[in-house]
Design a protein around this motif. Structure first.
Motif, mmCIF file in Angstrom:
data_model
loop_
_atom_site.group_PDB
_atom_site.id
_atom_site.type_symbol
_atom_site.label_atom_id
_atom_site.label_comp_id
_atom_site.label_asym_id
_atom_site.label_seq_id
_atom_site.Cartn_x
_atom_site.Cartn_y
_atom_site.Cartn_z
ATOM 1 N N PHE A 194 0.052 -4.809 0.328
ATOM 2 C CA PHE A 194 -0.869 -5.692 1.043
ATOM 3 C C PHE A 194 -2.014 -4.945 1.718
ATOM 4 N N SER A 208 -5.863 -4.437 2.105
ATOM 5 C CA SER A 208 -7.030 -5.310 1.973
ATOM 6 C C SER A 208 -8.111 -4.599 1.145
ATOM 7 N N THR A 246 -5.721 -8.245 -2.428
ATOM 8 C CA THR A 246 -4.787 -7.357 -1.751
ATOM 9 C C THR A 246 -3.784 -6.825 -2.765
ATOM 10 N N THR A 247 -3.093 -5.770 -2.413
ATOM 11 C CA THR A 247 -2.087 -5.209 -3.308
ATOM 12 C C THR A 247 -0.789 -5.999 -3.200
ATOM 13 N N TYR A 268 -3.032 -3.727 -7.596
ATOM 14 C CA TYR A 268 -4.034 -4.745 -7.275
ATOM 15 C C TYR A 268 -4.879 -5.065 -8.494
ATOM 16 N N TYR A 301 -11.316 -0.194 0.783
ATOM 17 C CA TYR A 301 -9.851 -0.245 0.839
ATOM 18 C C TYR A 301 -9.451 -0.066 2.303
ATOM 19 N N TYR A 320 -6.452 -0.649 5.389
ATOM 20 C CA TYR A 320 -5.032 -0.859 5.659
ATOM 21 C C TYR A 320 -4.730 -0.356 7.060
ATOM 22 N N ASN A 329 -5.412 -8.919 8.370
ATOM 23 C CA ASN A 329 -6.461 -7.924 8.191
ATOM 24 C C ASN A 329 -7.818 -8.627 8.193
ATOM 25 N N VAL A 383 -6.827 -11.209 4.622
ATOM 26 C CA VAL A 383 -5.438 -11.146 4.150
ATOM 27 C C VAL A 383 -4.506 -11.446 5.317
ATOM 28 N N THR A 426 2.138 -14.747 1.425
ATOM 29 C CA THR A 426 0.907 -13.956 1.415
ATOM 30 C C THR A 426 -0.272 -14.888 1.205
ATOM 31 N N VAL A 460 -4.554 -15.046 0.887
ATOM 32 C CA VAL A 460 -5.792 -14.301 0.669
ATOM 33 C C VAL A 460 -6.967 -15.277 0.773
#
Length: 825
Positions: free
Chosen positions: A34, A36, A47-48, A54, A68, A70, A313, A327, A346, A348
């Motif tokens: 996850f 961002s 997000t991952t 991703y 990227y 996090y 995020n 996210v 989750t 997004v």
């Protein structure tokens, strides 16, 4: 087989168009979940997944700057030159070099408190910057279960879960729910939403109408409270310093050279509705950069829930200088009876479009709708539009559940499973039998001659029990449902069999039009609300010689029709015939030795064993009713309408009843009645509820006592149905019944831990203080009043089902007091 799934999964992942894809790891090469990821100065992002993979859907310029971000790691900007799609870009994030000089108290104040105070002062401004917007929304929900036993309390739990679409292995573990939605949303803070679900997918369900929507994702920490059934207090609420301690744990600069404050949030008192963890605040603008907070289940008044983690995020756009949430994840862990549940949602948010204002009528009562064929999207659609790539586990679950669903919904499979369960055994004559046709969604049941669960006792019938037959058929596609049922009740002391039958048909699940026809012979309490349950009366009678239940016999036929005519307005009408006959006690059996005598079956003259409380008579009744839910919002699903209550408005019930063509004219009457219900959360100070009933009889001077307005009393000091807003704690059952005007008032307030969670030692009990007021007003009689105080949420560990109240009653002075015990399930 697992290798085949992995191979298919790999091929599936390769077939993608217009995507920047890759894996985000930490310094050790472990995938980061996850993270961002977004195109700089845009709201195109993703997000991952749980493995750090991703896929960012992008078809713009060949040279692009990708961010990227996090929490806890340095934000990384990669400038990519794309020569073909899919374009792979693997990223390794480095942990943030946090810095914090020795904490220096400024004018005696903690620097973290200064940051929080500035965030509080600026939160209205920061919230207003993004208070109106359109966006694309993606949601994925997954639930897992672990260690489900074969049976719980005799029920075949694991079999039932697998039959309903779960995917459990031999240890009772696996995914029980997996779904995704893609939608377009329009939002105006604080509570206006318009959402159209473009695509919906549920593993193992061909209909695929997911319950994941943006409706319950608005966890806005700029508000004072965040609603998790109870109002949790935001770390930047106006009164936050009454509930939290803060520590400036570190600071760092992001890629825009903005200073970010990482602040540790710690509750002052453990049992209050508070978070703990970290909130990240941007220096100078005092906007939220990120949220990483834990919630304990007991703080939410949800003991089965162990922990929940909420992360958010936010990304920064240099063009419009806005911080926006891109996210959000919600993880939970729960458990009961040794079974562990876990899950993750989750969310997004991408492609924001901020608005100065919306067109009139943008927001109405319909808050969520589904586009046509939203549940029929091909795999290629999900390949391109899915914001988060599936993990191997999720992909495998889709494949397995969809294939299993196809098998389990086939007529051949359903017929074969029904054939096993439909086998008739000779003992079924006594214990009951069920015949299912799962393919046609129909079921026939016979309750058996020894329906042990139906056995009860009263002084008219003695021991009595039920049997019966029922048939039902359900059509999930068009919402039609039909049931036919009969109930056979036999009283041993009375030596009498009574038979009732009922036909019910629901025409659809859009306006829920329904028709019910019933008739037969029944035994009824004088109060049609039946305030005394069979279980409570059986115990009270057999053990304590208190036969409070007063009964009469009724032969009847009736028809009822109802439907929602317009949103929020439900209308119903009923017509029926009744033949009423009085009954006498037929037994004086007791389980304990006692010199006490049972009272008569006359509710007004407990010592009258010779005459009856009324003369046998017949009567016709017709009634109409309306339920009005002001401000009712709703979700329009292709298969049904789901209403969403609006706590800003009350619910009102209006009714008119006419009794006519009685065997004597004195039994005829007219009745107007109304009820008002209102429930409201009062910040973090608990839940307030009020119910008021009022009515007026006309031409009713000599009507049968059966038709009086009876109030739900309680002389057993036990409440099993949780009807505290519809009954009294100590009221003798028929003491204030009336055939004139009446007003009935019930007020209850559950503090939900407020006050109690501030008291040392007592807060460890996790009990909730409750208080109530109940009153009856009828002409020519002093008002009957009850005042109550007590505790709710009583129990041990996760089993908190008890409530205890001390009640004092007044009517023309003090009447008495007592303790009322309640059990809620």
């Amino acid at each position: 087989m697992k290798k085949i799934y992995a191979l298919v999964f790999s091929l599936f992942s390769i077939i993608s168009f217009g995507q920047i894809k890759g894996t985000v790891t930490d310094a050790n090469g472990d995938g980061l979940a996850f993270v961002s990821i977004y195109i700089e100065n845009t709201y195109i992002g993703t997000t991952t997944n749980e493995n750090g993979n991703y896929e960012l859907y992008y078809t713009g310029e060949k040279k692009v700057s990708v961010i990227y971000q996090y929490l806890g790691f340095k934000t990384q900007k990669n400038i990519l030159t794309i020569d073909k799609y899919p374009f792979t870009n693997d990223v390794k994030l480095i942990e943030e070099n946090f810095s914090l000089n020795e904490v220096v108290l400024l004018e005696g104040e903690n620097p973290a408190d200064i940051v929080i105070r500035n965030a509080i002062k600026s939160k209205k401004v920061n919230s207003a910057k993004t208070d109106k917007f359109e966006a694309d929304f993606y949601s994925r929900g997954i639930f897992r279960v672990k260690d489900v036993p074969e049976k719980i309390m005799g029920m075949k739990v694991r079999v039932e879960m697998n039959d309903s679409g779960a995917d459990l292995d031999s240890t009772g573990s696996g995914i029980i729910y997996l779904s995704e939605t893609v939608s377009k949303i329009k939002v105006e803070k604080p509570n206006k939403l318009k959402e159209e679900i473009v695509a919906s997918k549920v593993a193992g369900n061909d209909n695929g109408f997911s319950y994941n929507t943006a409706l319950n994702t608005n966890y806005d920490f700029y508000e004072n409270y965040i609603d998790f059934d109870v109002n949790m207090i935001s770390p930047i609420a106006d009164n936050t310093f009454n509930y939290y301690k803060f520590k400036l744990e570190s600071t760092f600069y992001n890629d825009n050279n903005q200073l970010i404050n990482k602040i540790l949030v710690t509750p002052k008192r453990d049992k209050e509705p508070v978070f703990e963890g970290y909130i990240y605040i941007v220096e100078d603008s005092w906007a939220i950069y990120g949220v990483d907070l834990d919630i304990k289940g007991y703080r939410m008044q949800q003991p089965i829930l162990e922990t929940m983690k909420l992360t958010q995020n936010f990304s920064y756009n240099n063009t419009n200088k806005l911080w926006v949430k891109n996210v959000q994840t919600l993880d939970f862990l729960a458990g009961i009876f040794g079974v562990k549940f876990s899950g993750k949602f989750t969310h997004v948010f991408t492609n924001y479009n901020f608005k100065e204002t919306f067109e009139p009528k943008t927001f109405g009562r319909e808050i969520v709708s589904f586009a046509e064929n939203s549940n029929k999207k091909e795999d290629s659609y999900w390949t391109n539009k899915r914001q988060i790539p599936l993990s191997e586990e999720e992909f495998t679950n889709y494949i397995k559940k969809d294939s299993i669903s196809t098998l389990r919904n086939s007529q051949k499979y359903l017929d074969s499973t029904d054939a096993k369960s439909n086998k008739f055994k000779i003992q079924d004559i006594l214990t009951g039998y069920t015949y299912k046709n799962s393919f046609k969604k129909s079921r026939f049941s016979y309750d058996g001659l020894l329906n042990i669960g139906s056995i009860s006792y009263n002084t008219v019938q003695g021991y009595n029990m039920n049997s019966g037959f029922s048939y039902s058929q359900n059509n999930e596609e068009n919402g039609k449902y039909t049931s036919l049922s009969s109930t056979l009740n036999y009283g041993f002391a009375e030596d009498r069999l009574r038979v009732e039958g009922r036909i019910y048909h629901r025409f659809n699940t859009q306006n829920y039009a329904n028709l019910s026809i019933a008739g037969g012979s029944s035994i009824n309490q004088f109060n049609a609300a039946e305030p005394i349950s069979k279980l409570v009366n059986s115990v009270s009678t057999l053990f304590f010689t208190n036969n409070f239940m007063k009964l009469y016999n009724k032969e009847y036929a009736e028809a009822l029709y109802g439907q929602e005519t317009i949103n929020g307005l439900y209308l119903s009408g009923k017509i029926g015939y009744e033949n009423r006959r009085p009954l006498f006690n037929n037994t004086d059996r007791k389980l304990l030795r006692s010199d006490d005598m049972y009272s008569s079956n006359d509710p007004l003259q407990p010592d009258n064993f010779t005459s009856t409380p009324f003369v046998s008579h017949q009567l016709y009744k017709a009634s109409v009713g309306a339920r009005i839910r002001f401000g009712q919002k709703y979700i329009t699903r292709p298969d049904r309408k789901i209403t969403v209550s609006n706590s800003d408005f009350p619910v009102v019930y209006l009714g008119y009843q006419k009794a006519f063509s009685g065997s004597e004219s004195k039994y005829n009457y007219n009745l107007l009645n109304a009820t008002l219900d209102f429930d409201k959360k009062l910040g973090n100070k608990g839940d307030f509820s009020i119910r008021m009933k009022a009515g007026k009889f006309f031409n009713a001077d000599n009507i049968s006592f059966i038709d009086f307005k009876h109030f739900n009393g309680n002389q057993t000091h036990v409440v099993l149905d949780g009807s505290y807003m519809n009954s009294f704690g100590l009221l003798p059952y028929y003491s204030n019944s009336t055939n004139d005007a009446y007003v009935e008032t019930h007020i209850d307030h559950n503090f939900k831990g407020y006050i109690m969670n501030k008291i040392p030692l007592l807060n460890k009990l996790q009990w909730n203080l409750i208080g109530g007021f109940h009153q009856i007003n009828v002409p020519n009689v002093k008002p009957y009043q009850e005042f109550s105080a007590g505790f709710d949420n009583i129990g041990i560990g996760k089993l908190r089902i008890f409530r205890i109240s001390y009640v004092r009653a007044y009517q023309n002075g003090y009447q008495g007091d007592g303790v009322v015990f309640g059990i809620k399930m």
